[in-house]
Design a protein around this motif. Structure first.
Motif, mmCIF file in Angstrom:
data_model
loop_
_atom_site.group_PDB
_atom_site.id
_atom_site.type_symbol
_atom_site.label_atom_id
_atom_site.label_comp_id
_atom_site.label_asym_id
_atom_site.label_seq_id
_atom_site.Cartn_x
_atom_site.Cartn_y
_atom_site.Cartn_z
ATOM 1 N N LEU A 139 -47.666 -42.263 -3.765
ATOM 2 C CA LEU A 139 -48.925 -42.819 -4.276
ATOM 3 C C LEU A 139 -48.781 -43.289 -5.715
ATOM 4 N N PHE A 140 -48.077 -42.514 -6.535
ATOM 5 C CA PHE A 140 -47.938 -42.837 -7.947
ATOM 6 C C PHE A 140 -47.076 -44.079 -8.157
ATOM 7 N N VAL A 141 -45.974 -44.179 -7.418
ATOM 8 C CA VAL A 141 -45.122 -45.364 -7.548
ATOM 9 C C VAL A 141 -45.849 -46.603 -7.036
ATOM 10 N N ALA A 142 -46.649 -46.440 -5.996
ATOM 11 C CA ALA A 142 -47.403 -47.573 -5.454
ATOM 12 C C ALA A 142 -48.461 -48.063 -6.433
ATOM 13 N N ASP A 143 -49.075 -47.117 -7.191
ATOM 14 C CA ASP A 143 -50.159 -47.482 -8.106
ATOM 15 C C ASP A 143 -50.195 -46.469 -9.247
ATOM 16 N N ARG A 144 -49.612 -46.856 -10.396
ATOM 17 C CA ARG A 144 -49.579 -45.927 -11.528
ATOM 18 C C ARG A 144 -50.954 -45.685 -12.124
ATOM 19 N N GLN A 145 -51.952 -46.482 -11.730
ATOM 20 C CA GLN A 145 -53.315 -46.265 -12.211
ATOM 21 C C GLN A 145 -54.096 -45.269 -11.345
ATOM 22 N N ASN A 146 -53.431 -44.717 -10.346
ATOM 23 C CA ASN A 146 -54.048 -43.668 -9.527
ATOM 24 C C ASN A 146 -54.087 -42.381 -10.356
ATOM 25 N N GLU A 147 -55.263 -42.058 -10.892
ATOM 26 C CA GLU A 147 -55.381 -40.972 -11.864
ATOM 27 C C GLU A 147 -54.940 -39.625 -11.293
ATOM 28 N N ILE A 179 -48.280 -31.333 -24.887
ATOM 29 C CA ILE A 179 -49.543 -31.944 -24.466
ATOM 30 C C ILE A 179 -49.257 -32.838 -23.264
ATOM 31 N N LEU A 180 -49.894 -32.526 -22.135
ATOM 32 C CA LEU A 180 -49.690 -33.289 -20.913
ATOM 33 C C LEU A 180 -50.954 -34.091 -20.621
ATOM 34 N N ASP A 181 -50.950 -35.336 -21.063
ATOM 35 C CA ASP A 181 -52.093 -36.225 -20.899
ATOM 36 C C ASP A 181 -51.745 -37.270 -19.837
ATOM 37 N N PRO A 182 -52.365 -37.191 -18.654
ATOM 38 C CA PRO A 182 -52.026 -38.137 -17.582
ATOM 39 C C PRO A 182 -52.219 -39.598 -17.954
ATOM 40 N N ASN A 183 -53.109 -39.879 -18.913
ATOM 41 C CA ASN A 183 -53.320 -41.278 -19.326
ATOM 42 C C ASN A 183 -52.027 -41.933 -19.792
ATOM 43 N N LEU A 184 -51.149 -41.140 -20.396
ATOM 44 C CA LEU A 184 -49.934 -41.711 -20.968
ATOM 45 C C LEU A 184 -48.904 -42.071 -19.908
ATOM 46 N N VAL A 185 -48.835 -41.320 -18.803
ATOM 47 C CA VAL A 185 -47.845 -41.653 -17.768
ATOM 48 C C VAL A 185 -48.307 -42.821 -16.914
ATOM 49 N N MET A 186 -49.577 -43.156 -17.014
ATOM 50 C CA MET A 186 -50.101 -44.271 -16.226
ATOM 51 C C MET A 186 -49.646 -45.623 -16.752
ATOM 52 N N THR A 187 -48.933 -45.620 -17.888
ATOM 53 C CA THR A 187 -48.365 -46.863 -18.424
ATOM 54 C C THR A 187 -46.948 -47.108 -17.905
ATOM 55 N N SER A 188 -46.409 -46.199 -17.087
ATOM 56 C CA SER A 188 -45.020 -46.311 -16.643
ATOM 57 C C SER A 188 -44.781 -47.550 -15.778
ATOM 58 N N PRO A 189 -43.713 -48.315 -16.047
ATOM 59 C CA PRO A 189 -43.313 -49.385 -15.123
ATOM 60 C C PRO A 189 -42.899 -48.775 -13.787
ATOM 61 N N VAL A 190 -42.935 -49.574 -12.743
ATOM 62 C CA VAL A 190 -42.691 -49.050 -11.397
ATOM 63 C C VAL A 190 -41.296 -48.428 -11.263
ATOM 64 N N GLY A 221 -54.583 -32.340 -19.358
ATOM 65 C CA GLY A 221 -55.810 -33.021 -18.980
ATOM 66 C C GLY A 221 -55.994 -34.381 -19.624
ATOM 67 N N GLN A 222 -56.916 -35.147 -19.052
ATOM 68 C CA GLN A 222 -57.229 -36.467 -19.566
ATOM 69 C C GLN A 222 -57.674 -36.382 -21.032
ATOM 70 N N ASP A 223 -57.120 -37.254 -21.851
ATOM 71 C CA ASP A 223 -57.457 -37.348 -23.284
ATOM 72 C C ASP A 223 -57.084 -36.102 -24.076
ATOM 73 N N SER A 224 -56.167 -35.308 -23.559
ATOM 74 C CA SER A 224 -55.769 -34.092 -24.279
ATOM 75 C C SER A 224 -55.008 -34.396 -25.566
ATOM 76 N N ILE A 225 -54.513 -35.635 -25.732
ATOM 77 C CA ILE A 225 -53.845 -35.982 -26.997
ATOM 78 C C ILE A 225 -54.814 -35.934 -28.177
ATOM 79 N N LEU A 226 -56.103 -35.968 -27.904
ATOM 80 C CA LEU A 226 -57.081 -35.893 -28.986
ATOM 81 C C LEU A 226 -57.058 -34.526 -29.680
#
Length: 381
Positions: free
Chosen positions: A229-237, A174-185, A15-20
């Motif tokens: 969708l993810f490759v097109a826009d890594r900010q797609n939560e 810990i699977l925090d989607p926020n961290l994969v949203m930094t991936s280069p295309v 989940g989101q912010d699960s690294i906390l």
């Protein structure tokens, strides 16, 4: 149906912010000092600092080793192990994609049992539990957070060795989607296809079971609907979240069903030509699927529907799936053949010999000889 067994010996926090929740996990295990193993790019991007800030706020001691390269080597494992022992840390956080996680697993073995990682090559040579480890993936692709494998490059042999033991499965992920949203295309595309290959090969494996099938099918559903969708826009939560979870389910699937010719052939490409693992898998996938079509018992059509996101196709033949995979990889910007990533014909015999050493060959759906592997490399050129 094959006899089968499985277990899920982990706690996976999603989940989101699960690294906390990281300090809570460390305190639960009564761990006092942790080494963070990661790569230089994640360090430069400030991702490592996100973790160290969380630890600092809770007064947890840490050290970092952030020199993990792509296709990490035996020498890197040795350096990281020496740093861990010198630090007197009692645990490891693996932060990154497959490379840092593979190194962390290897360090977890050597720091406890000594020797070189080459001594543990093969299956079930790790004598017992390893150093406590928490894995935090930053790519949606490898599934290494839930697998029993560590793949390390032996530069002396131009060979990617595999350590296989269920002792390598981390106790926590810990699977925090926020961290994969930094991936280069390019990373998102290659890692996403890597996860898809894990699911497909596990689904087609001779060692597949109802358990691994369930994991593979859910992985293909999530990845099929979200990879574009993810490759097109890594900010797609939502897409990021679904890709991360799909990668995890694919990892669980192949942890118990293993893989096939794609992975057997991909590892030598990394060993001899340093081809990124996900790219190698993506280029090889349609070639191997075309070869394996002769052994299809109806699963190609199911795979096609997950990737195409439809429910029916009249007069389906396996070649339709092969064509769809090629269409998908092209849309994601994956190189079309091995020549474009620097692979040369002269080393095909040597790579084929190494590929045949993989246990994945034996469970590939179609019986495969060394000559077959050489021909498949030729087709992929």
């Amino acid at each position: 149906m094959n006899n089968f067994n499985f277990k899920i010996p982990q706690e996976i926090i999603c989940g989101q912010d699960s690294i906390l929740k990281l300090p809570e996990i460390l305190k639960k295990q009564q761990l006092k000092k942790v080494m963070i193993i990661s790569g230089p790019n994640l360090n430069k991007m400030g991702v490592v600092k996100k973790i160290t800030d969380i630890l600092s706020c809770e007064g947890i001691e840490f050290v970092t080793f952030v020199e993990i390269e792509a296709n990490p080597s035996v020498e890197t494992v040795d350096l990281a192990t020496k740093a861990f022992l010198a630090s007197e840390a009692d645990s490891i956080i693996a932060l990154g994609g497959g490379s840092p996680i593979d190194v962390a697993k290897a360090v977890g073995v050597l720091a406890k049992y000594g020797g070189s990682i080459t001594e543990y090559e093969g299956a079930d040579k790790v004598p017992g539990t390893i150093i406590p480890m928490i894995v935090i993936p930053t790519t949606a692709g490898t599934g290494s957070e839930v697998t029993a494998f560590s793949v390390i490059t032996d530069r002396k042999r131009n060979y990617k060795l595999t350590v296989f033991s269920y002792e390598l499965i981390p106790a926590y992920a810990i699977l925090d989607p926020n961290l994969v949203m930094t991936s280069p295309v390019k990373t998102a595309a290659a890692c996403g296809i890597d996860a898809l290959v894990h699911a497909i090969e596990a689904y087609l494996s001779k060692a597949a079971s109802p358990f691994s099938d369930a994991m593979a099918e859910k992985a293909m559903e999530l990845i099929g609907k979200n990879i574009r969708l993810f490759v097109a826009d890594r900010q797609n939560e939502k897409a990021a979240e679904n890709m991360l979870y799909g990668s995890m389910f694919a990892g669980i699937a192949f942890a118990w069903a293993r893989l096939g010719n794609v992975h057997a052939m991909a590892h030598p490409l990394g060993g001899y030509f340093d081809v990124p693992h996900g790219v190698a898998n993506a280029i090889l996938l349609p070639v191997v699927l075309e070869y394996n079509a002769l052994a299809d018992e109806g699963r190609y059509e199911k795979i096609y529907h997950y990737i195409k996101n439809n429910k029916g196709t009249d007069n389906f033949i396996p070649e339709i799936l092969v064509a769809e995979i090629r269409k998908l990889t092209k849309a994601l910007g994956i190189p079309e053949n091995l020549t474009t990533v620097g692979v040369t014909e002269d080393l095909i015999p040597a790579m084929a010999i190494d590929a045949m050493k993989s246990g994945n060959i034996a469970i590939n759906p179609r019986i495969t000889t060394q000559k077959d592997i050489e021909e498949l490399y030729q087709r992929a050129l």
